[in-house]
Scaffold this motif. Structure first.
Motif, PDB file in Angstrom:
ATOM      1  N   GLU A  12       0.577  -3.188   1.136  1.00 23.35           N
ATOM      2  CA  GLU A  12      -0.592  -3.447   1.510  1.00 23.35           C
ATOM      3  C   GLU A  12      -0.506  -3.502   2.350  1.00 23.35           C
ATOM      4  OE1 GLU A  12      -4.166  -5.240   1.507  1.00 23.35           O
ATOM      5  OE2 GLU A  12      -3.263  -4.848  -0.800  1.00 23.35           O
ATOM      6  N   ARG A  13       0.118  -3.981   3.557  1.00 21.42           N
ATOM      7  CA  ARG A  13       0.207  -4.065   4.834  1.00 21.42           C
ATOM      8  C   ARG A  13       0.327  -2.182   5.120  1.00 21.42           C
ATOM      9  NH1 ARG A  13       5.109  -7.114   3.900  1.00 21.42           N
ATOM     10  NH2 ARG A  13       6.638  -4.744   3.848  1.00 21.42           N
ATOM     11  N   ARG A  14       0.120  -1.209   4.640  1.00 28.98           N
ATOM     12  CA  ARG A  14       0.320   0.334   5.072  1.00 28.98           C
ATOM     13  C   ARG A  14      -1.821  -0.233   4.859  1.00 28.98           C
ATOM     14  NH1 ARG A  14       4.831   1.628   1.772  1.00 28.98           N
ATOM     15  NH2 ARG A  14       6.330   1.775   3.473  1.00 28.98           N
ATOM     16  N   LEU A  15      -2.258  -0.643   4.332  1.00 26.55           N
ATOM     17  CA  LEU A  15      -3.975  -0.544   3.636  1.00 26.55           C
ATOM     18  C   LEU A  15      -4.293  -1.304   4.771  1.00 26.55           C
ATOM     19  CD1 LEU A  15      -4.118  -1.223   0.154  1.00 26.55           C
ATOM     20  CD2 LEU A  15      -4.480   1.319   1.345  1.00 26.55           C
ATOM     21  N   TYR A  16      -3.897  -2.422   5.424  1.00 24.48           N
ATOM     22  CA  TYR A  16      -3.928  -2.552   6.085  1.00 24.48           C
ATOM     23  C   TYR A  16      -4.358  -2.254   7.768  1.00 24.48           C
ATOM     24  CZ  TYR A  16      -4.520  -6.916   9.656  1.00 24.48           C
ATOM     25  OH  TYR A  16      -4.946  -8.281  10.433  1.00 24.48           O
ATOM     26  N   LEU A  17      -2.557  -1.968   7.649  1.00 32.10           N
ATOM     27  CA  LEU A  17      -3.004  -1.293   9.077  1.00 32.10           C
ATOM     28  C   LEU A  17      -4.395   0.002   9.181  1.00 32.10           C
ATOM     29  CD1 LEU A  17      -0.927  -0.425  11.472  1.00 32.10           C
ATOM     30  CD2 LEU A  17       0.605   0.958   9.987  1.00 32.10           C
ATOM     31  N   LEU A  18      -3.996   1.071   7.944  1.00 33.14           N
ATOM     32  CA  LEU A  18      -4.808   2.092   7.975  1.00 33.14           C
ATOM     33  C   LEU A  18      -6.532   1.346   8.248  1.00 33.14           C
ATOM     34  CD1 LEU A  18      -3.761   4.118   5.331  1.00 33.14           C
ATOM     35  CD2 LEU A  18      -4.251   5.131   7.585  1.00 33.14           C
ATOM     36  N   ARG A  19      -6.698   0.222   8.067  1.00 31.44           N
ATOM     37  CA  ARG A  19      -7.697  -0.311   8.728  1.00 31.44           C
ATOM     38  C   ARG A  19      -8.510  -0.629  10.205  1.00 31.44           C
ATOM     39  NH1 ARG A  19      -7.024  -4.100   3.795  1.00 31.44           N
ATOM     40  NH2 ARG A  19      -8.144  -3.682   2.017  1.00 31.44           N
ATOM     41  N   ILE A  20      -6.921  -1.155  10.792  1.00 30.60           N
ATOM     42  CA  ILE A  20      -6.925  -1.122  11.824  1.00 30.60           C
ATOM     43  C   ILE A  20      -7.107   0.383  12.815  1.00 30.60           C
ATOM     44  CG2 ILE A  20      -5.476  -1.663  13.956  1.00 30.60           C
ATOM     45  CD1 ILE A  20      -4.452  -4.252  12.234  1.00 30.60           C
ATOM     46  N   THR A  21      -5.955   0.511  12.041  1.00 32.97           N
ATOM     47  CA  THR A  21      -5.575   1.951  13.227  1.00 32.97           C
ATOM     48  C   THR A  21      -6.495   3.491  12.642  1.00 32.97           C
ATOM     49  OG1 THR A  21      -4.091   2.855  11.505  1.00 32.97           O
ATOM     50  CG2 THR A  21      -3.816   0.995  13.801  1.00 32.97           C
ATOM     51  N   ALA A  22      -7.063   3.781  11.101  1.00 29.84           N
ATOM     52  CA  ALA A  22      -7.675   4.952  11.178  1.00 29.84           C
ATOM     53  C   ALA A  22      -8.727   4.754  10.132  1.00 29.84           C
ATOM     54  CB  ALA A  22      -6.992   5.461  10.297  1.00 29.84           C
ATOM     55  N   PRO A  23      -9.786   3.915  10.657  1.00 27.09           N
ATOM     56  CA  PRO A  23     -11.042   3.092  10.163  1.00 27.09           C
ATOM     57  C   PRO A  23     -12.058   4.373   8.877  1.00 27.09           C
ATOM     58  CG  PRO A  23     -11.420   2.029  11.479  1.00 27.09           C
ATOM     59  CD  PRO A  23      -9.806   2.753  11.502  1.00 27.09           C
ATOM     60  N   ALA A  24     -11.885   5.538   9.886  1.00 31.45           N
ATOM     61  CA  ALA A  24     -12.708   7.128   9.710  1.00 31.45           C
ATOM     62  C   ALA A  24     -12.108   7.150   8.109  1.00 31.45           C
ATOM     63  CB  ALA A  24     -12.928   7.332  10.833  1.00 31.45           C
ATOM     64  N   ARG A  25     -10.547   7.294   8.503  1.00 33.19           N
ATOM     65  CA  ARG A  25     -10.038   8.045   7.051  1.00 33.19           C
ATOM     66  C   ARG A  25     -10.551   7.920   6.091  1.00 33.19           C
ATOM     67  NH1 ARG A  25      -4.252  10.536   7.836  1.00 33.19           N
ATOM     68  NH2 ARG A  25      -5.017  11.420   5.712  1.00 33.19           N
ATOM     69  N   LEU A  26     -10.630   6.407   6.039  1.00 27.88           N
ATOM     70  CA  LEU A  26     -10.639   5.274   4.862  1.00 27.88           C
ATOM     71  C   LEU A  26     -11.633   5.369   4.375  1.00 27.88           C
ATOM     72  CD1 LEU A  26      -8.994   2.125   5.695  1.00 27.88           C
ATOM     73  CD2 LEU A  26      -7.910   3.912   4.273  1.00 27.88           C
TER      74      LEU A  26
END
Length: 66
Positions: A12-26
């Protein structure tokens, strides 16, 4: 063995980090953050309720000719 819920907390922390650092990848095709988050939460709850267990598997590469 450590509490397997820590594994789900880390996911869950990794998903949160992706939301912040790489939203385009999501937003790439095939990526469903809401579904991933729901699965993580569900699995964590199932482990907490002792409905789901967790095992540690370790794999290694066997050298050629062994």
């Amino acid at each position: 063995m450590p509490d397997p819920r820590r594994l789900f907390d880390a996911a869950e922390r990794r998903l949160y980090l992706l939301r912040i650092t790489a939203p385009a990848r999501l937003t790439e095709p095939g990526v469903d953050v809401a579904a991933a988050s729901a699965v993580v939460h569900g699995a964590s709850a199932a482990v907490g309720d002792r409905v789901l267990g967790c095992a540690l598997l370790i794999a290694g590469k066997v050298p050629r000719g062994a």
